[in-house]
Design a protein around this motif. Sequence first.
Motif, PDB file in Angstrom:
ATOM      1  N   TYR A  10     -29.386 -10.976 -27.753  1.00 22.91           N
ATOM      2  CA  TYR A  10     -29.049 -11.344 -28.537  1.00 22.91           C
ATOM      3  C   TYR A  10     -29.058 -12.922 -27.543  1.00 22.91           C
ATOM      4  O   TYR A  10     -29.764 -13.837 -28.328  1.00 22.91           O
ATOM      5  CB  TYR A  10     -27.585 -11.203 -28.713  1.00 22.91           C
ATOM      6  N   VAL A  11     -29.242 -12.600 -26.144  1.00 23.17           N
ATOM      7  CA  VAL A  11     -29.348 -14.276 -25.567  1.00 23.17           C
ATOM      8  C   VAL A  11     -30.749 -14.297 -25.690  1.00 23.17           C
ATOM      9  O   VAL A  11     -31.257 -15.910 -26.090  1.00 23.17           O
ATOM     10  CB  VAL A  11     -28.952 -14.042 -24.253  1.00 23.17           C
ATOM     11  N   GLY A  12     -31.681 -13.295 -25.944  1.00 29.07           N
ATOM     12  CA  GLY A  12     -32.843 -14.053 -25.871  1.00 29.07           C
ATOM     13  C   GLY A  12     -33.459 -14.267 -27.688  1.00 29.07           C
ATOM     14  O   GLY A  12     -34.716 -15.102 -27.429  1.00 29.07           O
ATOM     15  N   LEU A  13     -32.499 -13.880 -28.275  1.00 31.98           N
ATOM     16  CA  LEU A  13     -32.505 -14.362 -29.998  1.00 31.98           C
ATOM     17  C   LEU A  13     -32.878 -15.692 -29.916  1.00 31.98           C
ATOM     18  O   LEU A  13     -32.851 -16.693 -30.591  1.00 31.98           O
ATOM     19  CB  LEU A  13     -32.008 -13.574 -30.251  1.00 31.98           C
ATOM     20  N   ARG A  14     -31.052 -16.449 -29.665  1.00 25.59           N
ATOM     21  CA  ARG A  14     -31.103 -17.249 -29.080  1.00 25.59           C
ATOM     22  C   ARG A  14     -31.380 -17.903 -28.922  1.00 25.59           C
ATOM     23  O   ARG A  14     -32.168 -19.381 -29.643  1.00 25.59           O
ATOM     24  CB  ARG A  14     -28.961 -17.883 -28.360  1.00 25.59           C
ATOM     25  N   ILE A  15     -31.796 -18.967 -27.430  1.00 26.04           N
ATOM     26  CA  ILE A  15     -32.922 -19.321 -26.947  1.00 26.04           C
ATOM     27  C   ILE A  15     -34.272 -19.398 -27.560  1.00 26.04           C
ATOM     28  O   ILE A  15     -34.484 -20.650 -27.518  1.00 26.04           O
ATOM     29  CB  ILE A  15     -33.187 -18.817 -25.754  1.00 26.04           C
ATOM     30  N   HIS A  16     -34.827 -18.247 -28.172  1.00 30.31           N
ATOM     31  CA  HIS A  16     -36.216 -18.451 -28.648  1.00 30.31           C
ATOM     32  C   HIS A  16     -35.823 -18.903 -30.528  1.00 30.31           C
ATOM     33  O   HIS A  16     -36.649 -17.927 -30.614  1.00 30.31           O
ATOM     34  CB  HIS A  16     -37.308 -17.082 -28.129  1.00 30.31           C
ATOM     35  N   SER A  17     -35.024 -18.964 -30.364  1.00 26.43           N
ATOM     36  CA  SER A  17     -34.738 -18.528 -32.300  1.00 26.43           C
ATOM     37  C   SER A  17     -35.977 -19.718 -33.383  1.00 26.43           C
ATOM     38  O   SER A  17     -35.886 -19.509 -34.308  1.00 26.43           O
ATOM     39  CB  SER A  17     -33.157 -19.505 -32.974  1.00 26.43           C
ATOM     40  N   ASP A  18     -36.178 -21.197 -32.299  1.00 26.90           N
ATOM     41  CA  ASP A  18     -36.868 -21.830 -32.672  1.00 26.90           C
ATOM     42  C   ASP A  18     -38.265 -21.187 -33.236  1.00 26.90           C
ATOM     43  O   ASP A  18     -39.092 -21.451 -34.297  1.00 26.90           O
ATOM     44  CB  ASP A  18     -37.863 -23.025 -32.119  1.00 26.90           C
ATOM     45  N   LYS A  19     -38.870 -19.859 -32.450  1.00 30.14           N
ATOM     46  CA  LYS A  19     -39.698 -19.042 -32.797  1.00 30.14           C
ATOM     47  C   LYS A  19     -39.986 -17.781 -33.686  1.00 30.14           C
ATOM     48  O   LYS A  19     -40.360 -17.606 -34.623  1.00 30.14           O
ATOM     49  CB  LYS A  19     -40.952 -18.782 -31.414  1.00 30.14           C
ATOM     50  N   LEU A  20     -38.579 -17.634 -33.263  1.00 30.90           N
ATOM     51  CA  LEU A  20     -38.142 -15.694 -34.160  1.00 30.90           C
ATOM     52  C   LEU A  20     -37.692 -15.832 -35.276  1.00 30.90           C
ATOM     53  O   LEU A  20     -38.233 -15.114 -36.432  1.00 30.90           O
ATOM     54  CB  LEU A  20     -37.511 -15.384 -33.230  1.00 30.90           C
ATOM     55  N   LEU A  21     -36.854 -17.190 -35.748  1.00 31.20           N
ATOM     56  CA  LEU A  21     -36.570 -17.824 -36.766  1.00 31.20           C
ATOM     57  C   LEU A  21     -37.887 -17.874 -38.370  1.00 31.20           C
ATOM     58  O   LEU A  21     -37.282 -17.624 -39.520  1.00 31.20           O
ATOM     59  CB  LEU A  21     -35.654 -18.925 -36.958  1.00 31.20           C
ATOM     60  N   ASN A  22     -38.975 -18.322 -38.007  1.00 34.52           N
ATOM     61  CA  ASN A  22     -40.057 -18.456 -38.408  1.00 34.52           C
ATOM     62  C   ASN A  22     -41.115 -17.576 -38.912  1.00 34.52           C
ATOM     63  O   ASN A  22     -41.889 -17.742 -39.735  1.00 34.52           O
ATOM     64  CB  ASN A  22     -40.781 -19.650 -38.063  1.00 34.52           C
ATOM     65  N   VAL A  23     -40.160 -16.401 -38.017  1.00 38.09           N
ATOM     66  CA  VAL A  23     -41.371 -14.929 -38.586  1.00 38.09           C
ATOM     67  C   VAL A  23     -40.740 -14.298 -39.933  1.00 38.09           C
ATOM     68  O   VAL A  23     -39.947 -13.933 -39.761  1.00 38.09           O
ATOM     69  CB  VAL A  23     -41.195 -13.978 -37.252  1.00 38.09           C
ATOM     70  N   ASN A  24     -41.761 -14.085 -40.710  1.00 35.38           N
ATOM     71  CA  ASN A  24     -41.288 -12.641 -41.971  1.00 35.38           C
ATOM     72  C   ASN A  24     -41.522 -11.638 -41.152  1.00 35.38           C
ATOM     73  O   ASN A  24     -42.275 -11.091 -41.601  1.00 35.38           O
ATOM     74  CB  ASN A  24     -41.484 -13.048 -43.037  1.00 35.38           C
ATOM     75  N   TRP A  25     -40.293 -10.699 -40.832  1.00 29.01           N
ATOM     76  CA  TRP A  25     -40.045  -9.298 -40.560  1.00 29.01           C
ATOM     77  C   TRP A  25     -39.742  -8.224 -41.261  1.00 29.01           C
ATOM     78  O   TRP A  25     -39.530  -9.239 -42.554  1.00 29.01           O
ATOM     79  CB  TRP A  25     -39.060  -8.707 -39.480  1.00 29.01           C
ATOM     80  N   SER A  26     -40.410  -6.984 -41.066  1.00 28.39           N
ATOM     81  CA  SER A  26     -40.098  -5.996 -42.082  1.00 28.39           C
ATOM     82  C   SER A  26     -38.487  -5.204 -42.031  1.00 28.39           C
ATOM     83  O   SER A  26     -38.083  -5.781 -42.442  1.00 28.39           O
ATOM     84  CB  SER A  26     -40.702  -5.031 -41.925  1.00 28.39           C
ATOM     85  N   TYR A  27     -38.178  -5.200 -40.657  1.00 27.74           N
ATOM     86  CA  TYR A  27     -37.104  -4.401 -40.276  1.00 27.74           C
ATOM     87  C   TYR A  27     -36.332  -6.115 -38.733  1.00 27.74           C
ATOM     88  O   TYR A  27     -36.934  -6.297 -38.202  1.00 27.74           O
ATOM     89  CB  TYR A  27     -37.617  -3.355 -39.218  1.00 27.74           C
ATOM     90  N   CYS A  28     -35.156  -5.486 -39.450  1.00 23.45           N
ATOM     91  CA  CYS A  28     -33.950  -5.992 -37.791  1.00 23.45           C
ATOM     92  C   CYS A  28     -33.030  -4.908 -37.785  1.00 23.45           C
ATOM     93  O   CYS A  28     -32.512  -4.819 -38.496  1.00 23.45           O
ATOM     94  CB  CYS A  28     -34.084  -7.694 -38.212  1.00 23.45           C
ATOM     95  N   VAL A  29     -32.952  -4.556 -36.671  1.00 18.29           N
ATOM     96  CA  VAL A  29     -32.466  -3.644 -35.949  1.00 18.29           C
ATOM     97  C   VAL A  29     -31.498  -4.278 -34.846  1.00 18.29           C
ATOM     98  O   VAL A  29     -32.018  -4.557 -34.044  1.00 18.29           O
ATOM     99  CB  VAL A  29     -33.639  -2.344 -35.113  1.00 18.29           C
TER     100      VAL A  29
END
Length: 180
Positions: A10-29
């Motif tokens: 969760y911390v990694g998602l928060r820190i790298h959200s600028d990159k990760l939120l721009n990707v169209n993922w098929s699944y998020c678990v």
Amino acid sequence: ADGHIIITTYVGLRIHSDKLLNVNWSYCVLDEGHKIRNPDSEISLTCKKLKCKNRIILSGTPIQNNLVELWSLFDFIYPGRLGTLPVFQQQFVQPINMGGYANATNTQVQTGYRCAVALRDLISPYLLRRVKADVAKDLPKKKEMVLFCKLTEFQRRKYLEFLSSDELSQIKGGKRHVLY
């Protein structure tokens, strides 16, 4: 950019959200998904911004009677299915809570029950739960022993002190939390 899977915290998602939120993922678990039960927390809001077709929450923590937390988890899985939080509170939380009070009228009890059934029917197709019966078959037989023993003199004295304490008076008067 060419990868298919990312595993992060969760911390990694928060820190790298600028990159990760721009990707169209098929699944998020989300493992330990109960960490997004607070709908106003930064990590809940970040997770809900993820672009993905399929969303799954894994949690060993059972859903308790807190309907706002249920809404937050479900809003990640199926955004908008239960409406906005204010609408959900008006349509489900308030009637269900009102119907559960000891002094609730018959109409309030019936309305609360109908709302609870409607909510259950809305979310149950999206929940997969392991119940005690499923887990119990893999556990050894339970052995229960009930032992009665008297308080020691010290324990008895402390117990009686607590019964006449200001803390207990404050708890009974609603001025202090029981588990404080």
